[in-house]
Scaffold this active site. Sequence first.
Site, PDB file in Angstrom:
ATOM      1  N   ASN A  10       0.847  -1.209   0.000  1.00 31.25           N
ATOM      2  CA  ASN A  10       0.000   0.000   0.000  1.00 31.25           C
ATOM      3  C   ASN A  10       0.868   1.239   0.000  1.00 31.25           C
ATOM      4  OD1 ASN A  10      -2.417  -1.451   0.418  1.00 31.25           O
ATOM      5  ND2 ASN A  10      -2.208  -1.328   2.642  1.00 31.25           N
ATOM      6  N   GLY A  38       1.783  -1.065   3.702  1.00 30.25           N
ATOM      7  CA  GLY A  38       1.100  -2.331   3.379  1.00 30.25           C
ATOM      8  C   GLY A  38       1.692  -3.411   4.273  1.00 30.25           C
ATOM      9  N   GLY A  40       2.036  -6.618   4.101  1.00 28.91           N
ATOM     10  CA  GLY A  40       2.955  -7.563   3.480  1.00 28.91           C
ATOM     11  C   GLY A  40       4.288  -6.912   3.181  1.00 28.91           C
ATOM     12  N   GLU A 139      -4.587  -8.711   4.189  1.00 23.38           N
ATOM     13  CA  GLU A 139      -4.955  -7.564   3.346  1.00 23.38           C
ATOM     14  C   GLU A 139      -5.118  -7.962   1.879  1.00 23.38           C
ATOM     15  OE1 GLU A 139      -3.490  -3.540   5.630  1.00 23.38           O
ATOM     16  OE2 GLU A 139      -2.145  -4.396   4.148  1.00 23.38           O
ATOM     17  N   ASN A 184      -2.966  -9.362  17.155  1.00 30.21           N
ATOM     18  CA  ASN A 184      -2.878  -8.371  18.233  1.00 30.21           C
ATOM     19  C   ASN A 184      -4.119  -8.562  19.109  1.00 30.21           C
ATOM     20  OD1 ASN A 184      -5.029  -7.012  17.061  1.00 30.21           O
ATOM     21  ND2 ASN A 184      -3.820  -5.305  16.296  1.00 30.21           N
ATOM     22  N   LEU A 221       0.459  -7.317  22.371  1.00 24.63           N
ATOM     23  CA  LEU A 221      -0.296  -6.440  23.283  1.00 24.63           C
ATOM     24  C   LEU A 221       0.262  -5.024  23.297  1.00 24.63           C
ATOM     25  CD1 LEU A 221      -0.530  -8.988  26.250  1.00 24.63           C
ATOM     26  CD2 LEU A 221      -2.416  -8.296  24.768  1.00 24.63           C
ATOM     27  N   ASP A 246       5.382   6.692  16.743  1.00 25.02           N
ATOM     28  CA  ASP A 246       4.367   6.265  15.773  1.00 25.02           C
ATOM     29  C   ASP A 246       4.350   4.735  15.775  1.00 25.02           C
ATOM     30  OD1 ASP A 246       3.086   5.505  13.449  1.00 25.02           O
ATOM     31  OD2 ASP A 246       4.148   6.887  12.139  1.00 25.02           O
ATOM     32  N   ALA A 249       2.739  -0.111  11.976  1.00 27.48           N
ATOM     33  CA  ALA A 249       3.615  -1.199  11.513  1.00 27.48           C
ATOM     34  C   ALA A 249       4.473  -1.820  12.602  1.00 27.48           C
ATOM     35  CB  ALA A 249       4.474  -0.758  10.329  1.00 27.48           C
ATOM     36  N   ALA A 250       4.146  -1.560  13.870  1.00 25.60           N
ATOM     37  CA  ALA A 250       4.875  -2.233  14.961  1.00 25.60           C
ATOM     38  C   ALA A 250       4.741  -3.748  14.820  1.00 25.60           C
ATOM     39  CB  ALA A 250       4.319  -1.790  16.311  1.00 25.60           C
ATOM     40  N   GLY A 251       3.507  -4.179  14.535  1.00 28.55           N
ATOM     41  CA  GLY A 251       3.261  -5.611  14.398  1.00 28.55           C
ATOM     42  C   GLY A 251       3.999  -6.197  13.196  1.00 28.55           C
ATOM     43  N   ASP A 252       4.127  -5.418  12.138  1.00 36.65           N
ATOM     44  CA  ASP A 252       4.853  -5.891  10.948  1.00 36.65           C
ATOM     45  C   ASP A 252       6.341  -6.034  11.257  1.00 36.65           C
ATOM     46  OD1 ASP A 252       2.429  -5.752   9.592  1.00 36.65           O
ATOM     47  OD2 ASP A 252       2.795  -3.690   8.945  1.00 36.65           O
ATOM     48  N   GLY A 287       6.303   6.527  10.305  1.00 39.01           N
ATOM     49  CA  GLY A 287       6.076   5.826   9.047  1.00 39.01           C
ATOM     50  C   GLY A 287       6.176   4.320   9.180  1.00 39.01           C
TER      51      GLY A 287
HETATM   52  P1  ATP Z   1       0.277  -2.554  13.917  1.00 34.19           P
HETATM   53  O1  ATP Z   1      -1.099  -2.988  13.520  1.00 34.19           O
HETATM   54  O2  ATP Z   1       0.377  -1.106  14.281  1.00 34.19           O
HETATM   55  O3  ATP Z   1       1.326  -2.990  12.948  1.00 34.19           O
HETATM   56  P2  ATP Z   1      -0.084  -4.491  16.010  1.00 34.19           P
HETATM   57  O4  ATP Z   1      -1.352  -3.994  16.600  1.00 34.19           O
HETATM   58  O5  ATP Z   1      -0.131  -5.698  15.146  1.00 34.19           O
HETATM   59  O6  ATP Z   1       0.664  -3.301  15.267  1.00 34.19           O
HETATM   60  P3  ATP Z   1       1.172  -4.153  18.534  1.00 34.19           P
HETATM   61  O7  ATP Z   1       0.637  -5.063  19.562  1.00 34.19           O
HETATM   62  O8  ATP Z   1       0.744  -2.721  18.569  1.00 34.19           O
HETATM   63  O9  ATP Z   1       0.947  -4.821  17.121  1.00 34.19           O
HETATM   64  O10 ATP Z   1       2.743  -4.138  18.591  1.00 34.19           O
HETATM   65  C1  ATP Z   1       3.536  -5.259  18.245  1.00 34.19           C
HETATM   66  C2  ATP Z   1       4.726  -5.302  19.147  1.00 34.19           C
HETATM   67  O11 ATP Z   1       5.484  -4.083  18.993  1.00 34.19           O
HETATM   68  C3  ATP Z   1       4.391  -5.339  20.643  1.00 34.19           C
HETATM   69  O12 ATP Z   1       4.077  -6.646  21.055  1.00 34.19           O
HETATM   70  C4  ATP Z   1       5.677  -4.784  21.256  1.00 34.19           C
HETATM   71  O13 ATP Z   1       6.684  -5.765  21.291  1.00 34.19           O
HETATM   72  C5  ATP Z   1       6.061  -3.697  20.226  1.00 34.19           C
HETATM   73  N1  ATP Z   1       5.472  -2.414  20.627  1.00 34.19           N
HETATM   74  C6  ATP Z   1       4.285  -1.889  20.264  1.00 34.19           C
HETATM   75  N2  ATP Z   1       4.046  -0.727  20.901  1.00 34.19           N
HETATM   76  C7  ATP Z   1       5.128  -0.494  21.677  1.00 34.19           C
HETATM   77  C8  ATP Z   1       5.502   0.521  22.601  1.00 34.19           C
HETATM   78  N3  ATP Z   1       4.688   1.552  22.857  1.00 34.19           N
HETATM   79  N4  ATP Z   1       6.711   0.420  23.215  1.00 34.19           N
HETATM   80  C9  ATP Z   1       7.539  -0.614  22.968  1.00 34.19           C
HETATM   81  N5  ATP Z   1       7.241  -1.622  22.128  1.00 34.19           N
HETATM   82  C10 ATP Z   1       6.053  -1.577  21.499  1.00 34.19           C
HETATM   83  O1  RIB Z   2       0.455  -2.510   9.572  1.00 37.64           O
HETATM   84  C1  RIB Z   2       0.604  -1.197   9.099  1.00 37.64           C
HETATM   85  C2  RIB Z   2       0.062  -1.079   7.697  1.00 37.64           C
HETATM   86  O2  RIB Z   2      -1.328  -1.261   7.740  1.00 37.64           O
HETATM   87  C3  RIB Z   2       0.261   0.277   7.069  1.00 37.64           C
HETATM   88  O3  RIB Z   2       1.499   0.402   6.400  1.00 37.64           O
HETATM   89  C4  RIB Z   2      -0.929   0.403   6.137  1.00 37.64           C
HETATM   90  O4  RIB Z   2      -0.599   0.252   4.792  1.00 37.64           O
HETATM   91  C5  RIB Z   2      -1.909  -0.687   6.602  1.00 37.64           C
HETATM   92  O5  RIB Z   2      -2.005  -1.664   5.672  1.00 37.64           O
END
Ligand code: ATP
Ligand code: RIB
Length: 312
Positions: A10, A38, A40, A139, A184, A221, A246, A249-252, A287
């Site tokens: 994306n 995106g 992926g 996605e 998540n 979490l 920000d 993409a933490a989960g990615d 970002g």
């Molecule tokens: P996203 O959808 O934004 O990609 P997500 O919802 O799939 O993320 P999160 O649970 O928000 O995933 O975050 C994934 C991991 O990133 C967490 O388990 C943790 O290890 C790390 N993380 C996220 N937020 C924080 C934070 N505020 N401080 C430190 N680590 C974080």
């Molecule tokens: O996980 C983060 C992503 O979710 C963003 O880059 C956005 O493109 C959405 O797909």
Amino acid sequence: MGVWVFGSLNMDLVGRVARLPLPGETILGETFETIPGGKGANQAVAAARLGAVTSMVGRVGQDSFGQLLLQAMAAAGVRVDTVTLDATHHSGVALIAVAHSGENQIIVVPGANGAVDEADVNRFSQRLPEAQTLLLQFEIPFDAVQAAARVAHQAGVRVIVDPAPARPNLPEEFYYVIDILTPNQTEAAQLVGFEVDNVETAFRAAKRLQQRGAPIVIVKLGQAGVVVVAPDESFACPAFPVDVVDTVAAGDAFNGGLAVALDEGQSLKQAVTWASAVAAIAVTRPGAQPSMPHRHEVEAFLSHANRVGRAG
Ligand code: ATP
Ligand code: RIB
């Protein structure tokens, strides 16, 4: 042998705001940027920056966003010869608002991602001998996700599924073709049907999902870290304390890091700590793809965390 990602690309259209708008409310934003994203593509960029041979399967439109997305991935070292230019759909876009608190709201318009089908699965199947791990997300159409998981599982490839965006249920047989499921808390709650908002309920959800057939379940979490339920062990891994800019993409970042660490032979516990460090660095930067750290940055972060006694 490397990491393969079958999923979305994306262009993220990101507006920064003091706070997220309420339903029906219009507010003024502060800045606007177009940033490659995106789920992926983000996971692929994360894995490539960490040093894995990484390939992407997916679709972009024949438009300027598509070209920019391919260039960004190639610049990060991701192989994109299995990304198709779709003649009839625009490239996927995500409309993202990021608040000062770091919270975000995202609307994804799939475009070409929504056209991924069995032709893309076949393209991936032909390259299966090159894959050690397959990373999947939701996605792109679920039928394609399921077909890719099936062929990869049959070939002995490790399948890691990020069930995002959330779906209320998954077919029973899907759980049997994946190795690791990484929801998540929102996604976990949708799948199990009860609220998941702390370590205790996350363990309960992870066990429930494991009983459905996924050998390893990792519930993410946010700043509370992750909980992990595996056949021989269950444990929680707290997040590293960082200054959040920000969390997009933490989960990615986590999933890309997890794939690389496991492919390198780290134990599950070590790999989860490593992936948490990758994600912690990513949340300190704005970002999606630009926030993914390089390997040397993760190593420096972990050695500093070990010195000051904050090792996940
Ligand atoms: P996203 O959808 O934004 O990609 P997500 O919802 O799939 O993320 P999160 O649970 O928000 O995933 O975050 C994934 C991991 O990133 C967490 O388990 C943790 O290890 C790390 N993380 C996220 N937020 C924080 C934070 N505020 N401080 C430190 N680590 C974080
Ligand atoms: O996980 C983060 C992503 O979710 C963003 O880059 C956005 O493109 C959405 O797909």
